[in-house]
Design a protein around this motif. Structure first.
Motif, mmCIF file in Angstrom:
data_model
loop_
_atom_site.group_PDB
_atom_site.id
_atom_site.type_symbol
_atom_site.label_atom_id
_atom_site.label_comp_id
_atom_site.label_asym_id
_atom_site.label_seq_id
_atom_site.Cartn_x
_atom_site.Cartn_y
_atom_site.Cartn_z
ATOM 1 N N ARG A 102 -35.106 26.271 58.818
ATOM 2 C CA ARG A 102 -34.392 25.098 58.315
ATOM 3 C C ARG A 102 -35.358 24.098 57.679
ATOM 4 N N ALA A 103 -36.518 23.908 58.322
ATOM 5 C CA ALA A 103 -37.506 22.978 57.777
ATOM 6 C C ALA A 103 -38.063 23.470 56.450
ATOM 7 N N LEU A 104 -38.293 24.772 56.329
ATOM 8 C CA LEU A 104 -38.780 25.324 55.062
ATOM 9 C C LEU A 104 -37.750 25.148 53.953
ATOM 10 N N ALA A 105 -36.491 25.368 54.299
ATOM 11 C CA ALA A 105 -35.436 25.189 53.296
ATOM 12 C C ALA A 105 -35.350 23.731 52.856
ATOM 13 N N VAL A 106 -35.525 22.813 53.801
ATOM 14 C CA VAL A 106 -35.493 21.391 53.460
ATOM 15 C C VAL A 106 -36.662 21.033 52.554
ATOM 16 N N MET A 107 -37.858 21.520 52.886
ATOM 17 C CA MET A 107 -39.045 21.168 52.114
ATOM 18 C C MET A 107 -38.920 21.591 50.651
ATOM 19 N N GLN A 108 -38.230 22.695 50.392
ATOM 20 C CA GLN A 108 -38.104 23.211 49.029
ATOM 21 C C GLN A 108 -36.761 22.861 48.396
ATOM 22 N N SER A 109 -36.032 21.949 49.007
ATOM 23 C CA SER A 109 -34.716 21.582 48.498
ATOM 24 C C SER A 109 -34.813 20.474 47.458
ATOM 25 N N ALA A 163 -36.573 10.047 29.908
ATOM 26 C CA ALA A 163 -36.913 9.928 31.325
ATOM 27 C C ALA A 163 -36.588 11.243 32.032
ATOM 28 N N PRO A 164 -37.532 11.831 32.739
ATOM 29 C CA PRO A 164 -37.279 13.109 33.418
ATOM 30 C C PRO A 164 -36.151 12.997 34.433
ATOM 31 N N SER A 165 -35.293 13.966 34.438
ATOM 32 C CA SER A 165 -34.201 13.995 35.402
ATOM 33 C C SER A 165 -34.707 14.530 36.736
ATOM 34 N N ASP A 166 -33.896 14.357 37.770
ATOM 35 C CA ASP A 166 -34.264 14.883 39.088
ATOM 36 C C ASP A 166 -34.419 16.398 39.054
ATOM 37 N N GLU A 167 -33.570 17.073 38.295
ATOM 38 C CA GLU A 167 -33.651 18.523 38.192
ATOM 39 C C GLU A 167 -34.944 18.953 37.513
ATOM 40 N N GLU A 168 -35.352 18.225 36.482
ATOM 41 C CA GLU A 168 -36.583 18.565 35.772
ATOM 42 C C GLU A 168 -37.801 18.352 36.668
ATOM 43 N N VAL A 169 -37.806 17.275 37.420
ATOM 44 C CA VAL A 169 -38.909 17.015 38.347
ATOM 45 C C VAL A 169 -38.962 18.103 39.413
ATOM 46 N N TYR A 170 -37.803 18.493 39.912
ATOM 47 C CA TYR A 170 -37.739 19.535 40.934
ATOM 48 C C TYR A 170 -38.297 20.855 40.402
ATOM 49 N N GLU A 171 -37.895 21.243 39.194
ATOM 50 C CA GLU A 171 -38.374 22.498 38.621
ATOM 51 C C GLU A 171 -39.888 22.477 38.399
ATOM 52 N N ALA A 172 -40.400 21.354 37.903
ATOM 53 C CA ALA A 172 -41.838 21.255 37.649
ATOM 54 C C ALA A 172 -42.632 21.283 38.954
ATOM 55 N N PHE A 173 -42.148 20.580 39.971
ATOM 56 C CA PHE A 173 -42.876 20.540 41.246
ATOM 57 C C PHE A 173 -42.799 21.885 41.957
ATOM 58 N N SER A 174 -41.691 22.594 41.811
ATOM 59 C CA SER A 174 -41.546 23.907 42.447
ATOM 60 C C SER A 174 -42.555 24.902 41.898
ATOM 61 N N GLU A 175 -43.005 24.696 40.656
ATOM 62 C CA GLU A 175 -43.982 25.606 40.060
ATOM 63 C C GLU A 175 -45.370 25.445 40.660
ATOM 64 N N ILE A 176 -45.694 24.287 41.201
ATOM 65 C CA ILE A 176 -47.030 24.079 41.774
ATOM 66 C C ILE A 176 -47.012 24.124 43.294
ATOM 67 N N LEU A 177 -45.823 24.192 43.894
ATOM 68 C CA LEU A 177 -45.694 24.273 45.351
ATOM 69 C C LEU A 177 -45.555 25.736 45.751
ATOM 70 N N VAL A 190 -49.105 26.320 53.064
ATOM 71 C CA VAL A 190 -48.455 25.583 51.978
ATOM 72 C C VAL A 190 -49.545 25.099 51.026
ATOM 73 N N SER A 191 -49.369 25.384 49.738
ATOM 74 C CA SER A 191 -50.393 25.073 48.744
ATOM 75 C C SER A 191 -49.814 24.253 47.614
ATOM 76 N N LEU A 192 -50.683 23.445 47.008
ATOM 77 C CA LEU A 192 -50.358 22.708 45.796
ATOM 78 C C LEU A 192 -51.464 22.938 44.780
ATOM 79 N N GLU A 193 -51.079 23.123 43.509
ATOM 80 C CA GLU A 193 -52.039 23.318 42.428
ATOM 81 C C GLU A 193 -51.844 22.214 41.392
ATOM 82 N N TRP A 194 -52.956 21.564 41.027
ATOM 83 C CA TRP A 194 -52.860 20.426 40.111
ATOM 84 C C TRP A 194 -54.228 20.159 39.508
#
Length: 318
Positions: A102-109, A163-177, A190-194
């Protein structure tokens, strides 16, 4: 005689064809070298143009799940469902997912990532920045965001807006998470690339802290609702057995509330915290140069052969 000479003639023809190909390539060796050199130089320039990307990781261990393996309120209700039915009380059906899942699903939601960016004001640093002049830094891109007027000025195609939408921010962040789970130990990486190593170290710490806080508050709210519900049902029954059941369940939920209040690392325990990476994780410049040179050589050979057979075809038709 003709049948016996047929295999030998086929071998000779193959040798002649290979020799012809070699002669064609040898005569055009300078063209092949030139094309390969162009691709080699281009791949080197492209590899040098790519900015350095850094990767930070945090090693997490799922915290003890009081509701897993048949424990907690769900198991208690499941075991006592028959007794509650006799008393005319509907306790619902047991079941659910493990707290870790459940926590993993929340983190990537979407909703959690949106709240994470809003809480730490990360939309501009993430969506409006570009690699800085100094390696390992980022800077606001004036073509994307006007810092003086605090306004988005980027040009995008509809339905996207400046202005970036919430969906656009989510898609971009999901690519580095990146989330990886060890099937044997159950530990999570859990990794982040930047582009900026300091930024991702901070982001990773905030991400895990916010997740633990969210899961704690959510379980506290759920436990309080359970206590209220059980208290209400307790007042509706006079059966001694059922009253004992409700007292036990209320006690369990009260213990859960107390545990959540004192445990900071509620959903995940940090075994190895994120650090500022000192070495880049990408791009692989040497590999890019090698692949680019090989691609140039293969295309050069293909170009020479196609040109040769095309000219020979014209001569045959003439």
């Amino acid at each position: 005689m003709e049948s016996n000479n047929s295999p030998q003639r086929q071998v000779m023809d193959d040798e002649i064809d290979l020799l012809e190909l070699w002669n064609v390539l040898w005569k055009a060796k300078f063209i092949i070298i030139a094309i390969t050199a162009v691709f080699a130089v281009g791949s080197v320039a492209y590899a040098l143009w790519l900015p350095d990307i850094y990767r930070t990781e945090v090693l997490l261990s799922p915290a003890a799940d009081d509701d897993s393996a048949g424990g907690g309120l769900s198991a208690g209700l499941g075991q006592l469902g028959g007794l509650a039915g006799l008393a005319g009380i509907d306790l619902g059906s047991p079941g659910g997912v493990l707290q870790k899942d459940r926590a993993l699903a929340v983190m990537q939601s979407r909703f959690f990532i949106k709240d994470f960016f809003d809480q730490h004001d990360l939309v501009v640093p993430f969506m409006g920045s570009k690699p800085g002049a100094v390696t390992g830094t980022v800077e606001i891109d004036p073509e994307l965001y006007d810092a003086a007027n605090q306004q988005w000025v980027r040009e995008v195609s509809p339905p996207r807006q400046a202005a970036p939408s919430d969906e656009e921010v989510y898609e971009a962040f999901s690519e580095i998470l990146i989330v990886e789970e060890d099937d044997i130990t159950g530990l999570l990486t859990v990794s982040l690339e930047w582009y900026d190593p300091t930024q991702i170290k901070n982001w990773m710490g905030w991400l895990v802290d916010d997740l633990n806080s969210y899961m704690r508050e959510d379980d506290l709210l759920e436990s309080q609702r359970s206590i209220d519900y059980l208290t209400e049902q307790l007042q509706k029954t006079s059966l001694v057995e059922m009253r004992n059941v409700f007292f036990n369940l209320i006690e369990q939920q009260t213990q859960k509330v107390m545990l959540a209040d004192v445990r900071e690392e509620y959903a995940f325990e940090i075994l190895d915290p994120a650090v500022i990476p000192e070495r880049k994780s990408a791009p692989g410049r040497a590999l890019i140069c090698i692949l680019g040179t090989l691609l140039g050589g293969m295309l050069a050979v293909l170009f020479v052969l196609l040109r040769h057979y095309a000219s020979r075809e014209k001569e045959a038709l003439a």
